[in-house]
Every structure is written in structure tokens, then in C-alpha cells.
Write a protein that holds these residues in place. Structure first.
Motif, PDB file in Angstrom:
ATOM      1  N   GLU A 300       2.098   2.466   1.900  1.00 43.99           N
ATOM      2  CA  GLU A 300       1.111   2.390   2.869  1.00 43.99           C
ATOM      3  C   GLU A 300       1.910   1.978   4.185  1.00 43.99           C
ATOM      4  O   GLU A 300       1.199   2.407   5.242  1.00 43.99           O
ATOM      5  CB  GLU A 300       0.478   0.878   2.403  1.00 43.99           C
ATOM      6  CG  GLU A 300      -0.598   1.316   1.348  1.00 43.99           C
ATOM      7  CD  GLU A 300      -1.358   0.115   0.743  1.00 43.99           C
ATOM      8  OE1 GLU A 300      -1.126  -1.058   1.594  1.00 43.99           O
ATOM      9  OE2 GLU A 300      -2.114   0.205  -0.087  1.00 43.99           O
ATOM     10  N   ARG A 301       2.960   1.451   4.288  1.00 46.10           N
ATOM     11  CA  ARG A 301       3.648   1.052   5.359  1.00 46.10           C
ATOM     12  C   ARG A 301       4.114   2.365   5.991  1.00 46.10           C
ATOM     13  O   ARG A 301       4.110   2.460   7.385  1.00 46.10           O
ATOM     14  CB  ARG A 301       4.704   0.097   5.275  1.00 46.10           C
ATOM     15  CG  ARG A 301       5.709  -0.247   6.511  1.00 46.10           C
ATOM     16  CD  ARG A 301       4.876  -0.864   7.739  1.00 46.10           C
ATOM     17  NE  ARG A 301       5.789  -1.166   8.672  1.00 46.10           N
ATOM     18  CZ  ARG A 301       5.409  -1.512   9.956  1.00 46.10           C
ATOM     19  NH1 ARG A 301       3.870  -1.436  10.306  1.00 46.10           N
ATOM     20  NH2 ARG A 301       6.107  -1.899  10.839  1.00 46.10           N
ATOM     21  N   MET A 302       4.532   3.410   5.377  1.00 51.62           N
ATOM     22  CA  MET A 302       5.145   4.652   5.622  1.00 51.62           C
ATOM     23  C   MET A 302       3.815   5.233   6.403  1.00 51.62           C
ATOM     24  O   MET A 302       3.973   5.808   7.643  1.00 51.62           O
ATOM     25  CB  MET A 302       5.390   5.403   4.462  1.00 51.62           C
ATOM     26  CG  MET A 302       5.957   6.726   4.923  1.00 51.62           C
ATOM     27  SD  MET A 302       7.807   6.609   5.453  1.00 51.62           S
ATOM     28  CE  MET A 302       8.015   8.316   5.240  1.00 51.62           C
ATOM     29  N   THR A 303       2.652   5.155   5.864  1.00 52.30           N
ATOM     30  CA  THR A 303       1.447   5.858   6.589  1.00 52.30           C
ATOM     31  C   THR A 303       1.057   5.202   7.752  1.00 52.30           C
ATOM     32  O   THR A 303       0.876   5.766   8.689  1.00 52.30           O
ATOM     33  CB  THR A 303       0.316   5.939   5.543  1.00 52.30           C
ATOM     34  OG1 THR A 303       0.598   6.400   4.316  1.00 52.30           O
ATOM     35  CG2 THR A 303      -0.903   6.435   6.180  1.00 52.30           C
ATOM     36  N   GLU A 304       1.173   4.003   7.981  1.00 48.45           N
ATOM     37  CA  GLU A 304       0.866   3.004   9.110  1.00 48.45           C
ATOM     38  C   GLU A 304       1.998   3.316  10.214  1.00 48.45           C
ATOM     39  O   GLU A 304       1.540   3.413  11.381  1.00 48.45           O
ATOM     40  CB  GLU A 304       0.925   1.441   8.738  1.00 48.45           C
ATOM     41  CG  GLU A 304       0.588   0.691   9.938  1.00 48.45           C
ATOM     42  CD  GLU A 304       0.725  -0.767   9.506  1.00 48.45           C
ATOM     43  OE1 GLU A 304       0.517  -1.646  10.699  1.00 48.45           O
ATOM     44  OE2 GLU A 304       1.223  -1.030   8.306  1.00 48.45           O
ATOM     45  N   LEU A 305       3.392   3.509   9.914  1.00 48.59           N
ATOM     46  CA  LEU A 305       4.201   4.095  10.727  1.00 48.59           C
ATOM     47  C   LEU A 305       4.024   5.201  11.262  1.00 48.59           C
ATOM     48  O   LEU A 305       4.120   5.616  12.700  1.00 48.59           O
ATOM     49  CB  LEU A 305       5.435   3.707  10.064  1.00 48.59           C
ATOM     50  CG  LEU A 305       6.130   2.414   9.841  1.00 48.59           C
ATOM     51  CD1 LEU A 305       7.539   2.453   9.159  1.00 48.59           C
ATOM     52  CD2 LEU A 305       6.641   1.619  11.477  1.00 48.59           C
ATOM     53  N   ASN A 306       3.686   6.269  10.643  1.00 49.52           N
ATOM     54  CA  ASN A 306       3.443   7.488  11.028  1.00 49.52           C
ATOM     55  C   ASN A 306       2.197   7.666  11.794  1.00 49.52           C
ATOM     56  O   ASN A 306       2.159   8.222  12.757  1.00 49.52           O
ATOM     57  CB  ASN A 306       3.130   8.235   9.560  1.00 49.52           C
ATOM     58  CG  ASN A 306       2.950   9.905  10.110  1.00 49.52           C
ATOM     59  OD1 ASN A 306       3.891  10.365  10.655  1.00 49.52           O
ATOM     60  ND2 ASN A 306       1.982  10.856   9.600  1.00 49.52           N
ATOM     61  N   GLU A 307       1.165   6.967  11.593  1.00 48.95           N
ATOM     62  CA  GLU A 307       0.142   6.658  12.627  1.00 48.95           C
ATOM     63  C   GLU A 307       0.473   6.326  13.860  1.00 48.95           C
ATOM     64  O   GLU A 307      -0.006   6.715  15.120  1.00 48.95           O
ATOM     65  CB  GLU A 307      -1.371   5.856  12.097  1.00 48.95           C
ATOM     66  CG  GLU A 307      -1.890   6.560  10.587  1.00 48.95           C
ATOM     67  CD  GLU A 307      -2.666   5.774   9.926  1.00 48.95           C
ATOM     68  OE1 GLU A 307      -2.855   4.438  10.414  1.00 48.95           O
ATOM     69  OE2 GLU A 307      -3.345   5.949   9.122  1.00 48.95           O
TER      70      GLU A 307
END
Length: 557
Positions: A300-307
Motif C-alpha cells: 500500500e505504501r508502494m502505491t501511495e509513493l507511486n501516486e
């Protein structure tokens, strides 16, 4: 003071080392002998422009070093301390030395050192201004420049700091006034621009608390999580977990070295370094374990960083900046928006301008009053010092003309008025002074300036041009008296001036295989011969020698 000047392959000087005395030093010689050599070399050491002509013909570089000594708490002392360059301090701590060196290559480039440390020309010039004040034979032309009387008045009477404050206040007022005018001019499109700025700030607001570089690093770490953890596990295994690991082997090596350490200083050093390596390796393993224990892959943090990163890149493309510059861009927009918002309260904007205007006027009025109060005593002092120079009816006064519009220099245009004739009203110096009068006035003003300078070395380059006889003798006494307080180096053609010196230096050109100039200090008898030569005549006769002796005797009278 300047204690030594060493020249190597500099112009006509092949190898020259000259020791300078305190007090009043003069430099004389035949026309073309190279009297400017010394001052050119000194100027080079003070950071002035160089020329390939300074490199002696047939050599690849010129090398010049100027050595000065100074006292504790002199301005140069503080300047050197700030830059950790004050290495040459006497054991008593009261005196120090500074060596300025410049090497000029025959390709036109140059290198500089201060106390043996490579330095920039800016630093060389800064140090030079604190050490030496140079006055040239063309300084009289400065008297004709409109700002000179005001600047001279401020300098001599200690009003420079006050004048600086006035200039700063004026520029601040003008800055606010331009901002007000710019804001008023933009009033027609203000609302449209404010809406645009607010929309841009709202769009970029989610990024305000984020740091692009930190996000990018964290994203990189999570993107390579699996390989990173594999490498960390391999490191821990090899360093501390597997049989016969690095930590165990290092411990064995350390014990072996320690057992032999007492037999050799080198083995003792080896043992110490191995012990240090053990300590460092232990710390590294502990940090590595701590890092591994803290890691946790979070999709989830990976997705947030990508956004977040996508937003950074999208807005960076939109506003044509790098992602790192977005936060600075928002600050610029906010400043512009704040300025436009001030127009909602035009009285507040006008009040800021008026407040700065009143502050400028307050400082300018105080400066104007101080200048007017100091002008009369200074003009009287100048009159007293100029009259002995064959201008018995000289009279000076300062004229103050109130400006229609005050400027950064204050409320008044200041001129220096002069008359050389009794009963004739004083007029603007530039209109009525002859060339000879200007040269004498300039010399006195420079000497008066020198009394206020922080520099310990004053250089006068043929400033006595246009004077002779008794006037030259008075100039010599003036410089001699000044030499009791500071060191003076003066190039002169006047025997009456040279006779007053504490040290007399002679420059001579030698026509050997390649012409060269030498400079050396004269003894008493040599001085008499040189003064006789300067006094004129094709041949030196007993009469000219007797006149030279008389000039030297006047120094002690």
C-alpha cells in the motif's frame, strides 16, 4: 608596513629584493630607468590586472612577493583571522606578517597566494585595500568629478556610515514605491490573476509537506526490496553467522597481532588498526541488523509513493520546472498573491511606502545637517594647508544646493568652491583652478585623506608634478610629517621632496646583454650626488653638490 618586495623576472627586473624602511621613502631615477617598476610589482601583489608585458622577455613567468608586518588588532589582523590565514604571528602575539605572492605566466594567466595558501584575486584585493592606499599623479582629475567633494567631506569627517544608511533607506523606499506602482498597474487584471494563483496553489498544496528526494529514495528502496534484503542477509551471514565468518577470523588475526605487538612499533600499529577494524565491523553488523529488523515491505505504501511521484512529475511538466523546484514555485506564487491582496487595502500599501519615505527623509536630514556642520571647519583646514603651497590667498568653502528631488546621496548637491585671489568670490573649483593649482590642492586633499585611512602604507606616484622650488620643499615636509604615523612610498622628480625622505631609493637601468633595472638604498654621499643630478644641469658641479647638501641639511632644520 611594507618590509620587503621581491621581484623575479618581472619586466626589467631579473632578480631584485628590496627592504623598505618605515617612515618616508622616496624613489628616484632617470627618465626611463624603470621607476614605475616597484609600483607595478606592488600593484600586482595587491590584485590589480596583470599583463604578459610584466613577464621578462625570454622567461616563462614572473614572480612577485610583497611582505608586510602588522600589529595585533589592525584591520588586516581580523581579516586574516576570519580566514585562518594568520599563521605568521610573533611569539609575543603583538605582531604578525603577511606575504602576498603573485605569479604571472607568459600566457597571460596568473596565480596568487596569501601566506603560502592559494587565494583568489578577490581576496588579494580585499587584503590589499587594508594594507595599501595608492594615489596617482592623475588623482587631481577626481577633483573635477561631481561626487568627489561630497565623498571627500564624508570620508574625512567620518560620515561614510551615515551616508551608507541614507543610501540604503532611499533604495528601500524606491523598491516599495515600484512595488506599489506595479501592483496598481496590475489592478485591472488583478482579480483574474488572483484566481489563477489560488488555483495553482490549491493544485500544488498536497505536495507542500512532501520532499521529492525523500519520496524518490523510499520508492527506490521498496522497488528493490527483495534484492536488498537478499544482499543484507548474505552480508550478515558472511560477517557474523556462518562458520568461520569474518568476525571470527578477524578476532583470530587480532589476537595473533596483539601477541607480537610489543616486539615492534610497526606490529603495534598493525595490532591497533586490527582492534579498530573489529570495533568498526561490530558497529557495522549492529547497524545492519537494526536496518533489517526495521524493514517491512508495504504494497500500500508502494502505491501511495507511486501516486505522489506521479503528481510531482505531472505538475513539473505542466509548469516547466523540475520536480524539486515545485515547492519553491509555490512560495513565489504565494508572495505574488500576498502582494495583490494588499490592493484590497490600498491604504496599508500606501502607508508602507510613506513610512519608508519618512524614514529616508529623517536619515537624510540628519546627514545633511551633519555635513553642513562639518563643512566649514573642513574648508578652513583645507585653506590653511593649501596656502603655504605658493597660494597665499587661497580660500575654500563648500556650497550646498538643495535638490528638487532628494536622491540616494541625500538632500543637497555639494560643490567645493575656490579662489586663489584676494577679493574675488569663490567659484566652483572645476571652473577656476588652473592645472598647477589643481595638482597642489589634490595633493593636500590626499594627504588629509591619508590621515584618516586604515592602511599603514601610502603610495604617492608623482603627485608632486607641477610644483617646484619652495613649494616642493613644503610638500616634502608635509609627506615627512605624515611619515611619522604611516609608511610612505613616493616616486618624485623633485629634489626638494626627495631630500626630506627617511630612505632614498634609486632605480638604475643597466644596458647589459639584456637591459635590466636595479633598485637600491642610497647612503648619504650617494644621496647628495643623486639630489645634485635631480637639481638639473648637464654636469654635476661643486655648486650643484653644495645645493644638494643644503637640501639635506634643511631636513634637520
Amino acid at each position: 608596513m611594507l618590509t620587503n618586495l621581491t621581484l623575479q623576472n618581472f619586466a626589467l627586473a631579473e632578480q631584485l629584493s628590496l627592504d623598505l624602511a618605515s617612515g618616508f621613502n622616496v624613489l628616484t631615477g632617470e627618465t626611463g630607468a624603470g621607476k614605475s617598476l616597484l609600483l607595478d610589482a606592488l600593484s600586482v601583489c595587491l590584485g590589480e590586472r596583470t599583463d604578459v608585458a610584466h613577464v621578462r622577455f625570454g622567461t616563462d613567468k614572473a614572480d612577485v612577493t610583497a611582505s608586510f608586518d602588522y600589529k595585533k588588532n589592525d584591520p588586516i589582523d581580523a581579516w586574516l583571522s576570519e580566514r585562518e590565514l594568520n599563521d605568521n604571528i610573533d611569539p609575543d602575539g603583538e605582531h604578525g606578517e603577511i606575504h602576498l605572492r603573485r605569479v604571472i605566466l607568459n600566457n597571460g594567466r596568473s596565480k596568487a597566494w596569501i601566506n603560502g595558501r592559494p587565494s583568489s584575486l578577490t581576496e588579494l584585493k580585499e587584503a590589499g585595500r587594508l594594507l595599501v592606499q595608492l594615489y596617482s599623479q592623475h588623482s587631481q582629475q577626481q577633483l573635477l568629478e561631481p561626487p568627489y567633494p561630497k565623498n571627500w567631506l564624508d570620508r574625512y569627517t567620518g560620515l561614510q556610515a551615515q551616508a551608507h544608511d541614507v543610501r540604503q533607506a532611499y533604495h528601500h523606499w524606491q523598491h516599495l514605491l515600484k512595488e506599489q506602482q506595479s501592483a496598481l498597474a496590475a489592478a485591472a487584471s488583478r482579480q483574474t490573476r488572483m484566481i489563477e494563483l489560488e488555483a495553482q496553489l490549491e493544485e500544488i498544496l498536497p505536495l507542500a509537506a512532501l520532499n521529492y528526494a525523500d519520496l524518490e529514495q523510499e520508492y527506490d528502496r521498496l522497488s528493490h526490496f527483495e534484492s536488498m534484503m537478499q544482499d543484507c542477509a548474505a552480508l550478515l551471514d558472511g560477517l557474523d553467522e556462518q562458520d568461520n565468518n569474518v568476525m571470527q577470523q578477524l578476532a583470530v588475526f587480532s589476537r595473533r597481532a596483539e601477541s607480537q605487538a610489543s616486539r615492534s612499533a610497526q606490529l603495534s600499529e598493525v595490532s591497533e588498526r586490527l582492534i579498530n577494524a573489529q570495533s568498526e565491523l561490530t558497529d557495522a553488523v549492529a547497524l545492519l541488523r537494526q536496518f533489517v529488523d526495521q524493514q517491512n515491505f508495504d504494497p500500500e505504501r508502494m502505491t501511495e509513493l507511486n501516486e505522489h511521484l506521479e503528481v510531482f512529475h505531472r505538475l513539473a511538466r505542466k509548469y516547466r520546472v523540475t520536480p524539486e523546484e515545485l515547492n519553491g514555485l509555490s512560495e513565489t506564487w504565494q508572495t505574488e498573491l500576498d502582494r495583490l491582496n494588499l490592493l484590497d487595502d490600498p491604504e496599508a500599501l500606501a502607508a508602507q511606502v510613506e513610512q519608508s519615505h519618512q524614514q529616508f527623509l529623517k536619515l537624510a536630514q540628519a546627514l545633511d545637517q551633519a555635513r553642513r556642520a562639518a563643512a566649514m571647519p573642513l574648508a578652513e583646514n583645507l585653506t590653511r594647508q593649501v596656502r603655504p603651497l605658493a597660494l597665499p590667498e587661497a580660500y575654500f568653502e563648500f556650497g550646498f544646493e538643495t535638490l528638487d528631488q532628494p536622491n540616494a546621496d541625500g538632500l543637497s548637491h555639494i560643490q567645493l568652491y575656490f579662489t586663489a585671489n584676494k577679493g574675488i568670490p569663490a567659484q566652483a573649483l572645476a571652473k577656476v583652478a588652473s592645472g598647477g593649482e589643481l595638482s597642489r590642492i589634490a595633493l593636500v586633499m590626499q594627504v588629509m585623506n591619508a590621515e584618516k585611512t586604515e592602511a599603514d602604507v601610502l603610495v604617492f606616484d608623482e603627485v608632486d608634478v607641477g610644483i617646484s622650488g619652495g613649494t616642493a620643499e613644503i610638500v616634502g615636509r608635509l609627506l615627512r610629517d605624515l611619515g611619522k604615523h604611516v609608511q610612505i612610498l613616493c616616486i618624485t622628480h623633485q629634489p626638494q621632496v626627495a631630500a626630506q625622505a627617511d630612505q632614498h631609493l634609486l632605480v638604475e637601468k643597466q644596458q647589459t646583454k639584456q637591459a635590466s633595472s636595479i633598485i637600491y638604498a642610497l647612503e648619504d654621499e650617494q644621496r647628495i650626488v643623486e639630489l645634485a643630478r635631480m637639481s638639473g644641469g648637464v654636469e654635476i658641479t661643486e655648486t650643484t653638490l653644495q645645493h644638494a647638501r643644503h637640501l639635506l641639511n634643511l631636513k634637520h632644520s
